[in-house]
Design an enzyme around this catalytic site. Structure first.
Site, mmCIF file in Angstrom:
data_model
loop_
_atom_site.group_PDB
_atom_site.id
_atom_site.type_symbol
_atom_site.label_atom_id
_atom_site.label_comp_id
_atom_site.label_asym_id
_atom_site.label_seq_id
_atom_site.Cartn_x
_atom_site.Cartn_y
_atom_site.Cartn_z
ATOM 1 C CG HIS A 262 46.760 42.217 37.249
ATOM 2 N ND1 HIS A 262 47.828 41.313 37.551
ATOM 3 C CD2 HIS A 262 47.052 43.150 38.426
ATOM 4 C CE1 HIS A 262 48.449 41.446 38.599
ATOM 5 N NE2 HIS A 262 48.129 42.600 39.068
ATOM 6 C CD GLU B 55 47.048 40.014 32.514
ATOM 7 O OE1 GLU B 55 46.705 41.345 32.931
ATOM 8 O OE2 GLU B 55 47.898 39.211 32.473
ATOM 9 C CB CYS C 49 50.731 37.452 37.484
ATOM 10 S SG CYS C 49 48.844 37.856 38.000
ATOM 11 C CB CYS D 121 46.400 37.007 34.667
ATOM 12 S SG CYS D 121 45.873 38.675 35.748
#
Lengths: 147, 147
Positions: free
Chosen positions: B55, B57, B85, B88
């Site tokens: 992801h 992040e 999410c 993260c």
């Protein structure tokens, strides 16, 4: 193909945790098994890699996906010596992994402290596998750190 | 050193999301700012890297730590186009990042759905920054995917 027990695989995860211990990392180890074969071995490397995301489970998930050439791991089992944290629980959700075995519990940082199911609904969960051995390694590590 | 607004930095994150869009990835982008300087730019690469942990992040946190040579990011700010999410959010906890700005909300997968504070207690949080722009990009992506 020879079949191994869950204890056997967790013991392999403990060997990874032992390597972390010897390298001055918080001793957590993990293996991922697909069709009775270990396809990923990893240990916590947050210090060496200078990266808070380098938990054993994260490295193992990335490594297993590389091995399989597939992003999702529904037929895989993860064996990890410590209950996964929220980050790793979230990563395991995305991986749709088939089953998670963990050793020692982590009431403070473990993913089970939240009210919502963090793992994927299809992911099975079993804790307490070789928990004493895993906990002893962690306690020894923090004892050594204090001295 | 010139000072930029939070909207400026979020717009830079949106540019990262746009790159993701063009590469067929779910369009989420992030930047990390330290002392008014962007030290990490990242976008979701789960497809390209075949890795559910890739992801925006996560990549940005690893990248920022590399840049600073420091594992913890208390003086940094993250700008991400979508609410992080659980994975993260957990990574952001470990990073001890100073402040998190996000754009669109993610009621289904966002970290705020849990009962416990996932972020570090010292981490500030501000949502809704350029939320419409971020949401439009996501909606366009899924619309394109369906066609």
């Amino acid at each position: 193909m020879e079949l191994f027990s869950d204890e056997y695989y967790m013991n392999e995860a403990l060997k990874q945790a032992q390597i972390a211990f010897e390298e001055g990392e918080i001793p957590v180890g993990a293996v991922i098994v697909s069709k009775n074969k270990i396809i990923a071995r990893a240990y916590n490397q947050t210090e060496k890699l200078n990266d808070v995301t380098a938990h054993a489970e994260m490295i193992a998930i990335t490594s297993a996906a590389n091995y399989l050439g597939a992003k999702y791991l529904p037929e895989c089992k993860l064996y990890v010596t410590l209950e996964p944290c929220t980050m790793c629980g979230g990563a395991l959700f995305w991986s749709q992994i088939g089953k998670v075995f963990y050793g020692a519990e982590d009431p403070k940082r473990g993913f089970r402290k939240t009210n919502v199911g963090i793992l994927h609904p299809k992911t099975e969960l079993q804790g307490g596998l070789l928990a004493q051995e895993s906990e002893k390694l962690l306690l020894d590590f923090f004892k050594k750190l204090r001295n």
